[in-house]
Write a protein that holds these residues in place. Structure first.
Motif, mmCIF file in Angstrom:
data_model
loop_
_atom_site.group_PDB
_atom_site.id
_atom_site.type_symbol
_atom_site.label_atom_id
_atom_site.label_comp_id
_atom_site.label_asym_id
_atom_site.label_seq_id
_atom_site.Cartn_x
_atom_site.Cartn_y
_atom_site.Cartn_z
ATOM 1 N N PHE A 112 0.825 -1.202 0.000
ATOM 2 C CA PHE A 112 0.000 0.000 0.000
ATOM 3 C C PHE A 112 0.865 1.261 0.000
ATOM 4 O O PHE A 112 0.382 2.335 -0.301
ATOM 5 C CB PHE A 112 -0.913 -0.002 1.224
ATOM 6 C CG PHE A 112 -2.351 -0.251 0.894
ATOM 7 C CD1 PHE A 112 -2.694 -1.086 -0.155
ATOM 8 C CD2 PHE A 112 -3.370 0.322 1.626
ATOM 9 C CE1 PHE A 112 -4.022 -1.322 -0.477
ATOM 10 C CE2 PHE A 112 -4.697 0.091 1.323
ATOM 11 C CZ PHE A 112 -5.030 -0.736 0.271
ATOM 12 N N ALA A 113 2.113 1.125 0.361
ATOM 13 C CA ALA A 113 3.099 2.213 0.352
ATOM 14 C C ALA A 113 2.844 3.251 1.430
ATOM 15 O O ALA A 113 3.579 4.228 1.524
ATOM 16 C CB ALA A 113 3.157 2.900 -1.021
ATOM 17 N N GLY A 114 1.861 3.030 2.283
ATOM 18 C CA GLY A 114 1.630 3.953 3.380
ATOM 19 C C GLY A 114 2.159 3.415 4.684
ATOM 20 O O GLY A 114 1.734 3.826 5.762
ATOM 21 N N ILE A 115 3.092 2.483 4.597
ATOM 22 C CA ILE A 115 3.630 1.845 5.792
ATOM 23 C C ILE A 115 5.152 1.811 5.694
ATOM 24 O O ILE A 115 5.710 1.444 4.661
ATOM 25 C CB ILE A 115 3.039 0.419 5.932
ATOM 26 C CG1 ILE A 115 3.503 -0.251 7.207
ATOM 27 C CG2 ILE A 115 3.367 -0.434 4.723
ATOM 28 C CD1 ILE A 115 2.759 -1.543 7.491
ATOM 29 N N SER A 116 5.812 2.220 6.748
ATOM 30 C CA SER A 116 7.287 2.241 6.779
ATOM 31 C C SER A 116 7.763 0.906 7.343
ATOM 32 O O SER A 116 7.951 0.753 8.551
ATOM 33 C CB SER A 116 7.781 3.412 7.629
ATOM 34 O OG SER A 116 7.294 4.641 7.135
ATOM 35 N N ALA A 117 7.970 -0.046 6.457
ATOM 36 C CA ALA A 117 8.199 -1.428 6.885
ATOM 37 C C ALA A 117 9.668 -1.767 7.128
ATOM 38 O O ALA A 117 9.970 -2.881 7.558
ATOM 39 C CB ALA A 117 7.629 -2.388 5.852
ATOM 40 N N ASN A 118 10.583 -0.829 6.841
ATOM 41 C CA ASN A 118 12.007 -1.132 7.036
ATOM 42 C C ASN A 118 12.386 -0.911 8.492
ATOM 43 O O ASN A 118 13.058 0.047 8.873
ATOM 44 C CB ASN A 118 12.871 -0.269 6.124
ATOM 45 C CG ASN A 118 14.323 -0.737 6.111
ATOM 46 O OD1 ASN A 118 14.650 -1.779 6.678
ATOM 47 N ND2 ASN A 118 15.182 0.021 5.470
ATOM 48 N N ALA A 119 11.906 -1.822 9.337
ATOM 49 C CA ALA A 119 12.169 -1.818 10.771
ATOM 50 C C ALA A 119 12.296 -3.266 11.209
ATOM 51 O O ALA A 119 11.715 -4.165 10.569
ATOM 52 C CB ALA A 119 11.044 -1.119 11.525
ATOM 53 N N PRO A 120 13.048 -3.543 12.282
ATOM 54 C CA PRO A 120 13.279 -4.941 12.670
ATOM 55 C C PRO A 120 12.004 -5.758 12.827
ATOM 56 O O PRO A 120 11.941 -6.913 12.390
ATOM 57 C CB PRO A 120 14.042 -4.811 13.994
ATOM 58 C CG PRO A 120 14.780 -3.507 13.861
ATOM 59 C CD PRO A 120 13.863 -2.610 13.094
ATOM 60 N N TYR A 121 10.967 -5.181 13.454
ATOM 61 C CA TYR A 121 9.736 -5.960 13.664
ATOM 62 C C TYR A 121 9.118 -6.366 12.332
ATOM 63 O O TYR A 121 8.795 -7.539 12.113
ATOM 64 C CB TYR A 121 8.723 -5.143 14.478
ATOM 65 C CG TYR A 121 7.408 -5.873 14.685
ATOM 66 C CD1 TYR A 121 7.233 -6.718 15.774
ATOM 67 C CD2 TYR A 121 6.350 -5.742 13.771
ATOM 68 C CE1 TYR A 121 6.038 -7.414 15.953
ATOM 69 C CE2 TYR A 121 5.158 -6.431 13.946
ATOM 70 C CZ TYR A 121 5.008 -7.262 15.032
ATOM 71 O OH TYR A 121 3.833 -7.954 15.212
#
Length: 570
Positions: A475-484
């Motif tokens: 969706f591109a509205g999520i900053s997914a580059n995080a450890p979790y």
């Protein structure tokens, strides 16, 4: 909506299916070890590879041996790709001087590309070197696609077999599919893309003068070659962050059409090849009809939704009747709609418009296409064996209705086969709904969301849907580059690939050992409209029962909120 838009959708789908017919016949020869017109050139290469790796091409493997080979190859691929990403600063072809990826990002990306997902939590042109793109990602675009097609070939042989123990040889299938199918088509497609304006260079960047006179630095890569295998193998991972909305990856309407056709043709061809090998071409056409009907329906829903005025435009009384937010003007609403239906139905994941900016029902339809199992037509190979699982369940339901032991293509479907089919079907919903439910109440996960309310839930659902379905779009509205997120999405991708493929291979092993029965007067026909309707019903019912409550809390309720907001405006 207009006639031209509908014509574009129908033309794209029609050409795609038509091209899949001859390609399916060719693919069937490759699966069966038959001679092809490429043998004089590639035959010696094939034999050298077998000798180098100690593979006996005449030795067939049981389903368990085949499955262990798939797993061993995938684990080895993961290790190699993980090391390339972690230590890319020590490797050549890194003119930008990019550092190695963090452990969680390297884990996520390595799992993503070995599972044919190609989810990208990073900005490619700001993170990966040309070596990582070519030796790491592009090579696995070939290998992960070939592995999926190889599993489909093994399942196909199970339906064709009569009391057999073996399903073929994974290493032979992997080699032949890579050499005789993926490589030659990719070369031709890459040359076409170069001719149509896509760059193909190892130059790191070029300095240009913008229209206003300011200096502009454009990042360059060998784009055309990766674009070719990206679409052919339903990989979808872009060499640029904007993916196929970027003018270097998709410069004009012609490349857009070619990429749409390329991303679905081989998946349909796998079904036609299945029909050739099993001697059930009419049954294969029925499966293709089901796939095409769903793609056409999704295209229609998305096209209709995106030709409604957005609330913001309605509020200012703008005359625009198309929601062009997040879209490229050169493609428009119909080009974006058919692409979105193609890419979500095919586990490709490449985008030419931003799903996050679509109207709620359009985003929900795209998500639902993935949630139905990535079988429409699905990833290369995986779409075929996923659809065959649904077919097994459909004939089982039909057998319960008439009180007969169900059969499919001459194979009795009994309790053991149904258990394997249900086990394969449960993998995706468990991963999607399980991880989404945890993320929705976990503070560290919620920090990545850019939106709250129903749209925020849709972002979570879409992320895990895309990962578990091995799709890769976002969706591109999520900053997914995080450890979790990197960790949990990586696990979801792995489950979405192997928690389905392994039960399917077990199902294939059980079917291969059964006798091949001739059709009788009581055999339920699986090549006509009745079976097509039954199969569509089973797919919709399963998808509806599993995902409708989550969809109702996300895109569906958001649609009514938007409608209410529009109605309340003067």
């Amino acid at each position: 909506m207009d006639l031209r838009g509908w014509a574009e959708i129908l033309f794209t789908l029609g050409v795609t299916v038509a091209l899949a017919v001859p390609l399916g016949a060719y693919l069937a020869r490759v699966w069966q070890g038959g001679r092809t017109w490429l043998d004089p050139v590639l035959g010696p290469v094939e034999r050298v590879l077998y000798a180098a790796f100690g593979v006996d091409p005449k030795k067939s493997q049981t389903w368990l041996g085949y499955a262990m080979s798939v797993l061993a190859f995938s684990i080895a691929s993961f290790v190699v790709l993980y090391l390339i990403l972690r230590f890319q600063d020590l490797l050549p072809f890194n003119p930008q001087g990019f550092k190695g990826a963090s452990p969680d990002l390297a884990f996520n990306t390595a799992v993503s590309f070995i599972t044919n997902t190609n989810w990208q939590s990073y900005t490619p042109e700001q993170t990966l070197s040309a070596f990582s793109q070519m030796a790491g990602l592009t090579s696995h675009n070939f290998l992960s696609a070939a592995a999926g097609i190889a599993v489909a070939a093994a399942v196909t042989r199970a339906f064709a077999a009569h009391r057999a123990e073996g399903l073929g040889n994974f290493w032979v299938d992997l080699t032949r599919i890579s050499l005789y199918v993926l490589l030659p088509i990719s070369i031709v497609a890459a040359l076409a893309f170069v001719a149509l304006g896509e760059p193909q260079t190892l130059t790191g960047h070029v300095d240009m003068a913008a229209i206003e006179g300011a200096k502009q630095t454009n990042i360059l890569y060998p784009t055309a070659s990766q674009e070719a295998i990206k679409q052919l193998g339903t990989n979808g991972g872009g060499i640029f962050n904007a993916n196929s909305a970027h003018p270097y990856e998709n410069p004009n309407a012609v490349t857009n059409l070619l990429e749409e056709i390329e991303m679905n043709t081989l998946s349909y061809a796998c079904v036609f090849a299945f029909g050739w090998v099993v001697a059930a071409r009419r049954d294969a056409r029925a499966l293709v009809a089901v796939m095409a009907i769903f793609v056409l329906a999704a295209s229609a829903v998305i096209y209709w939704a995106e030709t409604q005025p957005a609330p913001a435009l309605h509020a200012v009384h703008a005359s625009a009747q198309v929601n062009m937010e997040g879209k490229e003007v050169r493609f428009g609403a119909p080009g974006s709609a058919v692409w979105t239906a193609f890419t979500t139905g095919a586990s490709d994941g490449g985008v030419n418009a931003t799903p996050d900016a679509m109207m709620p029902l359009a985003g929900g339809a795209a998500m639902f296409m993935i949630q139905l199992g990535e079988i429409l037509p699905g990833g290369v190979g995986s779409g075929l064996y996923g659809m065959l699982v649904m077919a097994v369940v459909a004939v089982f339901v039909a057998g319960l209705m008439v009180g007969r032991t169900p059969e499919y293509l001459g194979k009795k479907i009994e309790a053991r086969e149904v258990k394997f089919a249900v086990l394969a079907m449960l993998a995706m919903p468990l991963a999607i709904l399980g991880f989404s439910g945890v993320a929705a109440v976990t503070p560290v996960a919620l920090k990545a969301l850019e939106n709250s309310g129903p749209h925020g839930l849709s972002e979570i659902l879409y992320a895990y849907t895309s990962a578990s379905g091995n799709n890769g779009s976002a969706f591109a509205g999520i900053s997914a580059n995080a450890p979790y997120w990197n960790s949990t999405l990586g696990v979801a991708m792995y489950l979405g690939r192997f928690a389905i493929a392994l039960p399917v291979l077990a199902l294939a092993g059980a079917l291969a050992a059964k006798p091949k029965l001739a059709a009788s007067g009581g055999t339920f026909p699986t090549d006509g409209p009745l079976f097509v309707g039954l199969l569509i019903g089973v797919i919709i019912i399963i998808g509806g029962l599993l995902y409708f409550p989550a969809q109702a809390l996300g895109p569906i309720v958001e649609h009514f909120m938007v409608a209410q907001a529009v109605a309340a405006q003067p």
